[in-house]
Scaffold this active site. Structure first.
Site, mmCIF file in Angstrom:
data_model
loop_
_atom_site.group_PDB
_atom_site.id
_atom_site.type_symbol
_atom_site.label_atom_id
_atom_site.label_comp_id
_atom_site.label_asym_id
_atom_site.label_seq_id
_atom_site.Cartn_x
_atom_site.Cartn_y
_atom_site.Cartn_z
ATOM 1 N N ARG A 217 -6.546 -2.298 9.390
ATOM 2 C CA ARG A 217 -7.157 -3.632 9.364
ATOM 3 C C ARG A 217 -6.783 -4.417 10.609
ATOM 4 O O ARG A 217 -7.580 -5.109 11.184
ATOM 5 C CB ARG A 217 -6.692 -4.366 8.106
ATOM 6 C CG ARG A 217 -7.763 -5.192 7.494
ATOM 7 C CD ARG A 217 -7.431 -5.737 6.126
ATOM 8 N NE ARG A 217 -6.131 -5.379 5.595
ATOM 9 C CZ ARG A 217 -5.896 -5.178 4.312
ATOM 10 N NH1 ARG A 217 -6.894 -5.276 3.458
ATOM 11 N NH2 ARG A 217 -4.691 -4.910 3.885
ATOM 12 N N ARG B 169 1.282 -5.274 -5.344
ATOM 13 C CA ARG B 169 1.406 -6.469 -4.503
ATOM 14 C C ARG B 169 1.642 -7.623 -5.476
ATOM 15 O O ARG B 169 0.881 -7.807 -6.405
ATOM 16 C CB ARG B 169 0.127 -6.677 -3.689
ATOM 17 C CG ARG B 169 -0.091 -5.564 -2.660
ATOM 18 C CD ARG B 169 -1.185 -5.906 -1.675
ATOM 19 N NE ARG B 169 -1.206 -4.945 -0.587
ATOM 20 C CZ ARG B 169 -2.087 -3.942 -0.474
ATOM 21 N NH1 ARG B 169 -3.039 -3.791 -1.365
ATOM 22 N NH2 ARG B 169 -2.023 -3.109 0.546
ATOM 23 N N ASP C 187 4.917 -4.261 6.557
ATOM 24 C CA ASP C 187 5.525 -5.522 7.015
ATOM 25 C C ASP C 187 5.637 -6.580 5.919
ATOM 26 O O ASP C 187 6.648 -7.276 5.833
ATOM 27 C CB ASP C 187 4.811 -6.067 8.264
ATOM 28 C CG ASP C 187 3.324 -6.276 8.054
ATOM 29 O OD1 ASP C 187 2.797 -5.826 7.014
ATOM 30 O OD2 ASP C 187 2.696 -6.899 8.924
ATOM 31 N N GLY D 7 0.834 -1.207 0.000
ATOM 32 C CA GLY D 7 0.000 0.000 0.000
ATOM 33 C C GLY D 7 0.864 1.250 0.000
ATOM 34 O O GLY D 7 1.875 1.308 0.692
ATOM 35 N N ASP E 73 2.373 0.368 12.338
ATOM 36 C CA ASP E 73 2.263 -0.899 13.074
ATOM 37 C C ASP E 73 3.555 -1.725 13.036
ATOM 38 O O ASP E 73 3.517 -2.935 13.205
ATOM 39 C CB ASP E 73 1.093 -1.724 12.509
ATOM 40 C CG ASP E 73 1.257 -2.032 11.030
ATOM 41 O OD1 ASP E 73 2.161 -1.454 10.393
ATOM 42 O OD2 ASP E 73 0.477 -2.849 10.501
ATOM 43 N N ASP F 247 -0.337 2.795 8.754
ATOM 44 C CA ASP F 247 -0.838 2.098 9.952
ATOM 45 C C ASP F 247 0.040 2.264 11.201
ATOM 46 O O ASP F 247 -0.409 1.990 12.301
ATOM 47 C CB ASP F 247 -0.984 0.597 9.667
ATOM 48 C CG ASP F 247 -2.085 0.322 8.654
ATOM 49 O OD1 ASP F 247 -2.961 1.184 8.487
ATOM 50 O OD2 ASP F 247 -2.073 -0.756 8.034
ATOM 51 N N THR G 78 4.115 2.940 5.931
ATOM 52 C CA THR G 78 2.710 2.537 5.997
ATOM 53 C C THR G 78 1.966 3.515 6.895
ATOM 54 O O THR G 78 2.504 3.948 7.921
ATOM 55 C CB THR G 78 2.530 1.105 6.550
ATOM 56 O OG1 THR G 78 1.149 0.920 6.941
ATOM 57 C CG2 THR G 78 3.392 0.824 7.775
#
Ligand code: F6P
Length: 318
Positions: free
Chosen positions: A171, A72, A103, A11, A129, A127, A125
């Site tokens: 997500r 991807r 990741d 992403g 995370d 996120d 990212t």
């Protein structure tokens, strides 16, 4: 190290261009040749590899997305795909690779590292995370975008005395919801890491509307479906409820100052790590420092959400 390739994968996020630029310019300062790979691992397998000089990254620091393109790749999951990717790099005499992504993308880099390529990863990212770095590139821009949306949604919430559910990305991670919900003054924040009871949520919504005339709920996509939750709240409380799913506006836009600086520093850090003979590392920011963390550590652990911040956000929303 004489030749480095750089790619963006998975992403996209704001600041990827600034990270590419950081790699290119830091490498040029050390007389290292740089190549850009288009469309992530898809382009690595398909040999979409072009030289990048300083001018190729002019006018990019402020742009969202990634000018190299991202993708991807299913083929890269196979050993044949991985061999092909490595062979393409070797054929061009490329002896170092910088991968910018989340990741999954960095796990791909780790595989190439284990196959003998010298690799460094830049966490990119929205996120936030990834373990080992306080911030990933793009996260700051994303939460600023979300807070801007919450501020606007608050106007309508307050004008109409409504319940507003705002669904944000994440997500598997609640970082965007927690950070933006905190900064946006949301009455309730629902994230995948912390279990919630819908009956209790409805009670809190009723209390908030009784006290403040409106209620804003920020929910991470991984914690439930915003539409379904909004519908449930409306049916249980009878309160007028609206739902906004922010979606991909969170992934786009011009990166913030913080993301531009972070991305540039991580880009330079990746080049430095490769020159220092480090490989299979992710660059990260810890306090004021840029550090190189082994992929084994960075990818082997899960970043945990700050429970204290979650509680504080809740206290602040009373
Ligand atoms: O990993 C970043 C992220 O923005 C997630 O929060 C989100 O669920 C996902 O990407 C959506 O990705 P895409 O729309 O590209 O499939």
């Amino acid at each position: 190290i004489n030749k480095i390739a750089v790619l963006t994968s998975g992403g996209d996020c704001p600041g990827m261009n600034a990270a590419i630029r950081g790699v290119v310019r830091a490498a040029q300062a050390k007389n290292i040749e740089v190549f850009g790979v288009h469309n992530g691992y898809v382009g690595l397998i398909g040999k979409q590899i072009v030289p990048l000089d300083s001018r190729a990254v002019s006018d990019t620091i402020h742009r969202g997305g990634t000018f190299l393109g991202t993708a991807r790749s299913e083929e890269f999951r196979t050993s044949a795909g991985q061999q092909k990717a490595l062979a393409n790099l070797q054929e061009l005499g490329i002896d170092g690779l910088v991968v910018i992504g989340g990741d999954g993308s960095l796990s791909g880099a780790r595989i190439l590292g284990e196959m003998g390529m010298k690799v460094a990863g830049i966490p990119g990212t929205i996120d936030n995370d990834l373990w080992g770095t306080e911030y990933t590139v793009g996260a700051d821009t994303a939460v600023n975008t979300v807070v801007d949306a919450i501020d606007k949604i608050r106007d309508t919430a307050s004008a109409h005395g409504r319940v507003m559910v705002v669904e944000v990305m994440g997500r598997e991670s609640g970082w965007i919801a927690l950070t933006a919900g905190f900064a946006g003054g949301a009455e309730l924040i629902l994230i995948p890491e912390i279990a919630y009871d819908l009956n209790r949520v409805c009670e809190r919504v009723k209390e908030a509307v009784a006290n403040k005339h409106h209620c804003i709920i920020v929910i991470a996509e991984g914690a439930g479906n915003g539409m379904a939750i909004g519908d449930h709240i409306h049916r249980k409380t009878g309160l007028e409820t609206r739902v906004s799913v922010l979606g991909h506006i969170q992934r786009g836009g011009s990166p913030t100052v913080f993301d531009r600086v972070l991305a540039s520093r991580l880009g330079a850090g990746a080049v430095k790590a490769l020159l220092d003979g480090k490989t299979n590392v992710m660059l990260g920011c810890q306090g004021a420092n840029i550090v190189a963390i082994d992929f084994a550590d960075a990818l082997g652990q899960k970043k945990v959400i700050d429970a204290e911040e979650f509680n504080l956000a809740s206290i602040m929303s009373i």
